[in-house]
Design an enzyme around this catalytic site. Structure first.
Site, PDB file in Angstrom:
ATOM      1  N   LYS A  75       0.820  -1.202   0.000  1.00 15.67           N
ATOM      2  CA  LYS A  75       0.000   0.000   0.000  1.00 15.67           C
ATOM      3  C   LYS A  75       0.858   1.258   0.000  1.00 15.67           C
ATOM      4  O   LYS A  75       2.078   1.216   0.038  1.00 15.67           O
ATOM      5  CB  LYS A  75      -0.963  -0.021   1.188  1.00 15.67           C
ATOM      6  CG  LYS A  75      -1.929  -1.197   1.164  1.00 15.67           C
ATOM      7  CD  LYS A  75      -2.779  -1.244  -0.110  1.00 15.67           C
ATOM      8  CE  LYS A  75      -3.818  -0.129  -0.174  1.00 15.67           C
ATOM      9  NZ  LYS A  75      -4.688  -0.248  -1.373  1.00 15.67           N
ATOM     10  N   HIS A  93      -1.642   3.755  -7.220  1.00 16.68           N
ATOM     11  CA  HIS A  93      -2.915   4.448  -7.483  1.00 16.68           C
ATOM     12  C   HIS A  93      -2.649   5.829  -8.083  1.00 16.68           C
ATOM     13  O   HIS A  93      -3.167   6.831  -7.615  1.00 16.68           O
ATOM     14  CB  HIS A  93      -3.741   4.566  -6.198  1.00 16.68           C
ATOM     15  CG  HIS A  93      -3.998   3.252  -5.526  1.00 16.68           C
ATOM     16  ND1 HIS A  93      -4.758   2.256  -6.091  1.00 16.68           N
ATOM     17  CD2 HIS A  93      -3.569   2.757  -4.333  1.00 16.68           C
ATOM     18  CE1 HIS A  93      -4.801   1.203  -5.278  1.00 16.68           C
ATOM     19  NE2 HIS A  93      -4.085   1.476  -4.214  1.00 16.68           N
TER      20      HIS A  93
END
Length: 350
Positions: A75, A93
């Site tokens: 992450k 992302h």
């Protein structure tokens, strides 16, 4: 020598890891140096990596790693604005218009580092080489069901937690649904043929829920789709990208509908291509459901690290898929790594 540095995760409720001790042993045997940071939360104990022969580093010391080390996490990094000089493997992302992703790319530009985005590690046909999709769908369906169950009690869904296994999750969720003493809801899954949708449908069916399964053929007309509104639950399992149709438009909030809970497993609320534009921010483990309409009620579940609810199963599954690609880290100019670097450079700010 190629050096892979497995960092500790720094996001709350993140216990997964992308490399198991067995995988680390295989990398070491292939001549790749492996350093694993200590972690206070990782679901797989450190001792396995010690026994495999990995070097061990203190938690969160990756910024001081040798500049030629490849930093591997899952992450996001802390959003502290610091330049990033290393090569990083992680879910960034950053390539679909996400606002936080633009800031991350600026950090790479400032530091001269490279992002090998795990979402964009693809084979020669364009298919992702590894994904957490199945367990994301599985856990996402579970939390969406919990959201619906809370509505039956005239409540908003409370905090969710990590489970030691999928059997523990099924036992807990089954007891919660049985206690309601009402019929099970109906569900629609879009993306049902993919990893995410398969996991979502499997969880629903394990709970005795009738599932309508749609995929690309059923959504080719471009949406929106009023059929979604005739189900109690809708699970979006298609990742947003250019050309993705709108499944549930904002106008649906004021329309007659049976739909009361949306599980946006793909969870791209700040993407320009969000197919469920009835909400504008991700939800959290502490507050899993966002109420977007009152009459009738509609809640959205959009947690962006769902597989962490089942960290052991999801880590072992993902690490097994990814290992063959990690074994090719000695050649970053071709294959999956070369393609990932090209994608990064194509999106790097000018």
């Amino acid at each position: 020598m190629t050096h892979l540095w497995v960092r500790a995760e720094q996001r709350p409720n993140e216990e997964r890891v992308g490399l198991t001790p067995e995988g680390a042993k295989a990398l070491l045997a292939a001549g790749i140096k492996v350093t694993v940071e200590e972690s206070s939360v990782r679901a797989i104990p450190l001792q396995g990596y010690v026994d495999a022969g990995c070097d061990i580093a203190a938690e969160n010391t990756w910024p001081d790693a040798p500049t030629d080390a490849i930093i591997f996490g899952l992450k996001e990094l802390p959003e502290d604005g610091t330049p990033l000089p290393h090569r990083h493997i992680m879910f960034g992302h950053a390539f679909k218009g996400q606002h936080s992703g633009k800031a991350l790319l600026e950090r790479f530009k400032a530091g001269g580092g490279t992002l090998y985005d795990l979402e964009y590690l693809v084979d020669e046909t364009g298919r992702r080489v590894a994904a957490f999709g199945y367990w994301a769908g599985y856990a996402g369906a579970a939390v969406t069901l919990k959201t619906w169950a809370a509505q039956q009690r005239s409540e908003l869904c409370g905090p969710v937690r990590v489970y030691e296994s999928k059997d523990a999750l099924l036992t807990d969720l089954g007891a919660e649904l049985d206690a309601l003493k009402v019929e099970r809801p109906t569900a629609m899954v879009i993306g049902a043929l993919g990893r995410v949708g398969t996991g979502a449908a499997d969880l629903c069916e394990a709970m005795g829920i009738k599932v309508t399964k749609w995929d690309m053929a059923e959504t080719a007309s471009g949406g929106p789709f009023p059929q979604i509104l005739n189900h109690d639950l809708f699970l979006n399992c298609i990742f947003a990208r250019p050309g993705t149709p709108v499944f549930v438009p904002r106008e649906a909030l004021d329309q007659d509908r049976q739909l009361s809970a949306i599980g946006d497993v793909a969870c791209d609320p700040d993407s320009d291509y969000n197919p469920v534009p009835v909400y504008d921010r991700a939800t959290t483990w502490a507050s899993p459901a966002l109420r977007v309409a009152e009459h009738p009620v509609l809640d959205v579940m959009a947690i962006d690290n769902l597989p962490s609810m089942l960290p052991v199963e999801s880590s072992e599954d993902y690490a097994a898929q990814l290992l063959s690609s990690l074994l090719t880290l000695t050649d970053l100019q071709s294959g999956v790594w070369g393609r990932a670097e090209t994608t990064f450079k194509d999106h790097l700010p000018g």
